[in-house]
Design an enzyme around this catalytic site. Structure first.
Site, PDB file in Angstrom:
ATOM      1  N   GLY A 138       2.321   4.708   1.370  1.00 50.70           N
ATOM      2  CA  GLY A 138       2.543   5.356   2.658  1.00 50.70           C
ATOM      3  C   GLY A 138       3.970   5.202   3.128  1.00 50.70           C
ATOM      4  N   GLY A 162      -7.503  -0.774  -2.775  1.00 51.76           N
ATOM      5  CA  GLY A 162      -7.317  -2.161  -3.180  1.00 51.76           C
ATOM      6  C   GLY A 162      -6.898  -3.086  -2.064  1.00 51.76           C
ATOM      7  N   GLU A 219      -0.812  -2.753  -6.765  1.00 52.29           N
ATOM      8  CA  GLU A 219      -1.697  -1.765  -7.378  1.00 52.29           C
ATOM      9  C   GLU A 219      -0.927  -0.525  -7.812  1.00 52.29           C
ATOM     10  OE1 GLU A 219      -4.905   1.306  -5.579  1.00 52.29           O
ATOM     11  OE2 GLU A 219      -5.050  -0.747  -4.884  1.00 52.29           O
ATOM     12  N   GLY A 258       0.821  -1.194   0.000  1.00 53.67           N
ATOM     13  CA  GLY A 258       0.000   0.000   0.000  1.00 53.67           C
ATOM     14  C   GLY A 258       0.859   1.248   0.000  1.00 53.67           C
TER      15      GLY A 258
END
Length: 438
Positions: free
Chosen positions: A204, A321, A227, A202
């Site tokens: 971050g 996602g 993603e 993800g």
């Protein structure tokens, strides 16, 4: 309707002009977020893998106009996609009219980096997607659009709006260290190969810290089926830790964007950009055995994760996602600092105020305090692990006290809860500004 988040030039401007009635599937603009939380704009938070097929099912109604950015238009009419593919294939197919934005700031070297798969179909006529390895190319490099749909072509020269990632702080590095140690343990036990399994990360600073630790930890031959490619993953491609990365978009800092453009010939051999319905496809995530690494707002003592809502009711960004990968991946890891707001909020709570990922989809919880491996554990066993290993010392006694009393007084003893107290920590924060007992 978009692929995911867009810059303030779109979401922010439209929100300020009261130009949006409904937004989906993911957003990150502060102005838009404020209007959603004020009840002025409806927002549909949806798994990103579902957006394209829901559009085909007709669940969003007719699509009138699609505005699609491309790198260039070829003489034969085929479109060279930009650094973000998202749901553009579906918008071009479903919209009645199309406006193409040809952005000169997108490097022409993107030509050949994409893999646009046109083999999806509606049930019951679906065929298996023939993707067996992260870097497989199963489609074609270009997007198609019938010329009679094109209403206008707009030329621009504008950079992506991207934020600089801050260097990993001590807390992020501690979280990353716990996860890397766990992955090494899994390799030693024979549950993971030495080059792991395809990584999903993800966006971050914490996940960037994990990627940095992988790069410094001597790993080689890694792959990513994810993603979004962000700075940390670009670093791994640069230094050879990562051999191949598949995604639907790039989300790079300004400095990394320049580095990507300068090295695009090299990166084109190691990056494949796909439609979102492929990059996030649950069956592919399950088949490839992805290691999912995502952030969280909070987790409760039984492993239910809230990744979207502040105090249960204010949306932050959206599920994106993460659910596509968490439910279907080989290993589902959620990470966060153990506290927020200078210690006034515990990220580990008795009951999550909103649940995006149930305990059934969460394998590992990590904070700077430690890592809880929840696989094969009953709810009460999970609670003991999470409290002991992930909770901050300031909140650990409070959580232990709640859990012990719940085990004695709960209506049932399988997943013990004191319903009058389960969300009292959130209520206390709203009323007093801290979850701590006074």
């Amino acid at each position: 309707m978009t692929g995911a988040s867009t810059a303030p030039e779109l979401d922010g401007v439209l929100a300020r002009a009261n130009g949006i009635a409904m937004r989906l599937p993911y957003q990150s603009d502060p102005t838009l977020r404020d209007k959603i939380n004020a009840g002025e704009i409806e927002y549909l938070d949806i798994h990103l893998s579902n957006v394209a097929q829901h559009a085909w099912f007709g669940l969003f109604g007719d699509l009138d106009i699609a505005v699609v950015e491309v790198c260039a238009i070829r003489e034969d009419g085929l479109l060279i996609p930009s650094s973000s593919v998202g749901n553009n294939k579906t918008w071009l197919e479903r919209a009645k009219g199309v406006i193409l934005e040809v952005n000169a700031r997108q490097p022409l070297g993107l030509d050949g980096m994409h893999d646009i798969y046109y083999g999806t179909a509606l049930p019951p006529h679906r065929m298996p997607i023939p993707l067996l390895n992260t870097g497989d190319r199963i489609g074609e490099p270009y997007l198609r659009c019938p010329t009679d749909k094109i209403l206008a072509i707009v030329e621009t020269d504008a950079p992506d709006r991207s934020n600089a990632f801050t260097p990993p702080d001590a807390t992020s590095r501690q979280i990353a260290g716990h996860l890397i140690e766990f992955l090494r343990h899994e390799i030693a036990r024979g549950r993971l190969p030495a080059n792991l399994l395809p990584l999903q990360s993800g966006v971050g600073n914490v996940t960037n810290a994990v990627l940095a630790e992988l790069g410094e930890g001597g790993f080689t031959g890694l792959t990513a089926f994810t993603e979004v490619i962000q700075d940390g993953m670009l670093d791994l491609l640069d230094n050879g830790t990562l051999s191949m990365a598949s995604a639907t978009a790039l989300s790079l800092s300004p400095a990394a964007t320049i580095r990507f453009a300068d090295g695009i010939e090299r990166f084109r051999e190691r990056i494949v950009l796909r439609p979102q319905e492929i990059s996030n496809h649950p069956e592919l995530v399950r088949r490839l055995g992805c290691i999912a690494m995502n952030g969280m707002m909070e987790a409760d003592i039984y492993g239910n994760v809230n990744s979207t809502h502040v105090m249960g009711s204010r949306i932050q960004n959206g599920i994106g996602g993460s659910g596509d990968f968490a439910r279907n991946g080989y290993l589902s890891c959620f990470m966060s600092a153990s506290t927020a707001k200078n210690g006034s909020i515990s990220r580990i709570v008795p009951m999550a105020s909103h649940v995006d990922h149930t305990e059934h989809d969460v394998a590992v919880v990590v904070t700077e305090q430690g890592l809880a491996d929840l696989r094969g554990l009953s709810p009460k066993q999970r609670a003991r692990e999470i409290i002991a290993r992930c909770a901050h010392p300031d909140y650990r006694p409070m959580l232990q006290d709640y859990f012990e009393r719940a085990c004695q007084q709960s209506f049932g003893k399988h997943t013990p809860h004191l319903l009058k107290e389960a969300l009292s920590w959130h209520e206390r924060y709203i009323e007093s500004g801290s979850m701590r007992n006074s």
